[in-house]
Enzyme design. Structure first.
Site, PDB file in Angstrom:
ATOM      1  N   HIS A 173      -4.876  -9.437  -8.417  1.00  0.00           N
ATOM      2  CA  HIS A 173      -3.399  -8.747  -8.772  1.00  0.00           C
ATOM      3  C   HIS A 173      -2.878  -8.543  -7.208  1.00  0.00           C
ATOM      4  O   HIS A 173      -1.471  -8.877  -7.257  1.00  0.00           O
ATOM      5  CB  HIS A 173      -4.208  -7.817  -9.480  1.00  0.00           C
ATOM      6  N   GLU A 174      -3.561  -8.597  -6.298  1.00  0.00           N
ATOM      7  CA  GLU A 174      -2.909  -8.196  -5.490  1.00  0.00           C
ATOM      8  C   GLU A 174      -2.685  -9.373  -3.962  1.00  0.00           C
ATOM      9  O   GLU A 174      -2.175 -10.005  -4.206  1.00  0.00           O
ATOM     10  CB  GLU A 174      -4.512  -7.162  -4.726  1.00  0.00           C
ATOM     11  N   HIS A 177       0.277 -11.035  -5.053  1.00  0.00           N
ATOM     12  CA  HIS A 177       2.187 -10.102  -5.003  1.00  0.00           C
ATOM     13  C   HIS A 177       2.383 -10.338  -4.255  1.00  0.00           C
ATOM     14  O   HIS A 177       3.846 -10.986  -3.582  1.00  0.00           O
ATOM     15  CB  HIS A 177       1.467  -8.372  -4.702  1.00  0.00           C
ATOM     16  N   TYR A 188      10.783  -4.393  -6.403  1.00  0.00           N
ATOM     17  CA  TYR A 188       9.656  -3.416  -6.911  1.00  0.00           C
ATOM     18  C   TYR A 188      10.008  -2.845  -7.187  1.00  0.00           C
ATOM     19  O   TYR A 188       9.832  -1.423  -6.411  1.00  0.00           O
ATOM     20  CB  TYR A 188       8.839  -3.782  -5.917  1.00  0.00           C
ATOM     21  N   GLU A 197       4.944  -6.202 -11.505  1.00  0.00           N
ATOM     22  CA  GLU A 197       3.365  -5.832 -11.425  1.00  0.00           C
ATOM     23  C   GLU A 197       2.507  -6.865 -12.595  1.00  0.00           C
ATOM     24  O   GLU A 197       1.389  -7.101 -12.779  1.00  0.00           O
ATOM     25  CB  GLU A 197       3.300  -4.725 -12.063  1.00  0.00           C
ATOM     26  N   ASP A 270       6.859   6.359  -9.345  1.00  0.00           N
ATOM     27  CA  ASP A 270       6.358   4.834  -9.608  1.00  0.00           C
ATOM     28  C   ASP A 270       7.469   3.519  -9.658  1.00  0.00           C
ATOM     29  O   ASP A 270       7.436   2.737 -10.501  1.00  0.00           O
ATOM     30  CB  ASP A 270       5.060   5.032 -11.335  1.00  0.00           C
ATOM     31  N   HIS A 275       4.187   0.469 -13.000  1.00  0.00           N
ATOM     32  CA  HIS A 275       2.727   0.082 -13.629  1.00  0.00           C
ATOM     33  C   HIS A 275       2.705   0.456 -15.121  1.00  0.00           C
ATOM     34  O   HIS A 275       1.358   0.796 -15.430  1.00  0.00           O
ATOM     35  CB  HIS A 275       1.962   0.798 -12.833  1.00  0.00           C
TER      36      HIS A 275
END
Lengths: 355, 88
Positions: A173-174, A177, A188, A197, A270, A275
């Site tokens: 996932h990271e 990005h 974002y 996301e 957020d 998310h």
């Protein structure tokens, strides 16, 4: 047990030579292919040789002249916040004593492999960009993030979250990005942020499925399984299959993700609920992948990858813009048959218009 | 002095809140100095954070500022972690 320092080492990698695993990993039989691929992912010592071989025999370099193998460096923040911290493992070095470092190295390798083998993408930028990660960030840090240049993983807070290098989908996932930053660069915030996301969850889950050799109907479609402390009432942080059902706990509260536009959450927190509302496009991908069947990284993953990297998305695109792009891309790739119908139906089921 | 910290975002997108009233604490003066520095270094509007980074709101006696990971000052980091740990 100190989870961050424990771990297992591969056992079967010393017995089966890498060229044979390579063959097995591409076998028709999914069980065999999956087992072989699992071992390949774990077998860090053999990775560089295998990828070089695969690249040399299957296809030419796509972008530039960069070698098609990962270039990983893992750093240790030693529970401080200076980035990147002390270098503890470089590409090609043998595993050390720290299981967190070893997991990060393997997880970055698994992610690199999916992008290279399935989508012919050589690293984050498509041109062999070095993969940099820092582990043991800060004290009791229950989070992981991409800072624009590198991945950062905390050890968990000791109450709710364990070490963020435990689930391979979290590491993937990271890294994704980073891919998004170099391609669609989705802003974002709000819907484009939720798409940013969601794309990270999609490729995070695909890396896990590819590593385990799972078809769409065998996959758990969870993000962060294994990350929650045993006292937490929940199975993961998010469910792509059934958004809103991953946890329901006294401390954490209930998973707030919607799976349909009717339940879209308007919030200023957020970055506008990036998310939270990611549950909607996550579920659309799940519905598409399971309707198509087989390996989700093949047709469904290809459509998403091509849309993300195709250069046609606005950085502030909405769910509807993204959905329409996937419909157009599907027609381009596969014509107006089953795939086209499946993608239309998937978006319709989550209430996102495509026309 | 009443200090409230709200943390949002992060990989899990799970919100956390904690408040501490420092009036009756023996180290109230330390809290005051720390809070004043943290607020002075904050921003009036939420900065666009990095993907999956935490976003923070620090409110001291009704005045709110914003900051986000990983670009926190030492005082902000210390204040946030103390309030989340010791507050309720």
């Amino acid at each position: 047990m100190d989870i961050t320092r424990s771990g297992h080492e591969p056992v079967f990698c010393t017995i089966v030579p890498p060229h044979l695993l390579d063959r097995l990993s591409q076998a028709e039989n999914q069980a065999v292919a999956g087992a072989a691929r699992r071992t390949l992912v774990q077998d860090e010592a053999n990775r560089a040789r295998r990828l070089t071989t695969a690249a040399g025999t299957t296809r030419p370099t796509i972008a530039g002249t960069a070698e098609e193998k990962p270039n990983r460096t893992i750093h240790d923040a030693e529970n401080g916040t200076e980035l990147p911290g002390t270098k503890v493992r470089s590409e090609g070095e043998e595993p050390g004593q720290d299981a967190t470092v070893n997991r990060a190295y393997a997880g970055l390798g698994a992610t690199f492999e999916l992008f290279l083998k399935s989508f012919k993408r050589n690293s984050i930028d498509g041109n062999g960009l070095p993969l940099i990660a820092t582990v043991h960030y800060d004290q009791n840090y229950g989070n992981a993030f991409w800072d624009g240049n590198q991945m950062v993983f905390g050890d968990g807070d000791g109450e709710v979250f364990l070490d963020f290098t435990i689930p391979v989908d979290v590491m993937a996932h990271e890294l994704t990005h980073g891919v998004t930053q170099y391609t669609a660069n989705l802003t974002y915030s709000g819907q484009s942020g939720a798409l940013n996301e969601s794309v990270s969850d999609v490729f995070g889950s695909l890396v896990k499925q590819y590593t385990l050799g799972q078809t769409a109907d065998q996959a758990d479609w969870l993000i962060g399984a294994g990350l929650l402390h045993e006292n937490v009432q929940g199975v993961a942080l998010r469910s792509m299959k059934e958004p809103g059902t991953a946890y329901d706990d006294d401390v954490l509260g209930k998973d707030p993700q919607p799976g349909h536009m009717d339940d879209y959450v308007d919030t200023e927190q957020d970055n506008g609920g990036v998310h939270i509302n990611s549950g909607i496009p996550n579920r659309a991908f799940y519905l598409l992948a399971t309707r198509l069947g087989g390996n989700a990284w093949e047709r469904a993953g290809q459509i998403w990858y091509d849309v993300l990297t195709g250069g046609d998305l606005a950085t502030d695109c909405t769910f509807a813009d993204f959905a329409k792009a996937t419909v157009d891309k599907t027609a381009e790739l596969y014509g107006e048959g089953d795939e086209h119908e499946a993608v239309l139906k998937a978006w319709s089921q989550v209430g996102v218009p495509t026309a | 002095m009443r200090i409230h910290v709200k943390r949002t975002g992060g990989f899990g997108g799970i919100e956390r809140n904690a408040t501490i009233d420092t009036s009756d604490l023996p180290d109230a003066e330390d809290w005051r100095a720390l809070a004043e520095h943290a607020v002075a270094e904050g921003r009036d509007t939420p900065p666009v954070g990095v993907p999956d980074g935490f976003c923070y709101q620090i409110t001291v006696d009704g005045h709110t500022v914003h900051c986000s990971d990983p670009r926190l000052t030492d005082d902000q980091r210390k204040l946030i972690s103390r309030v989340l740990k010791e507050g309720s």
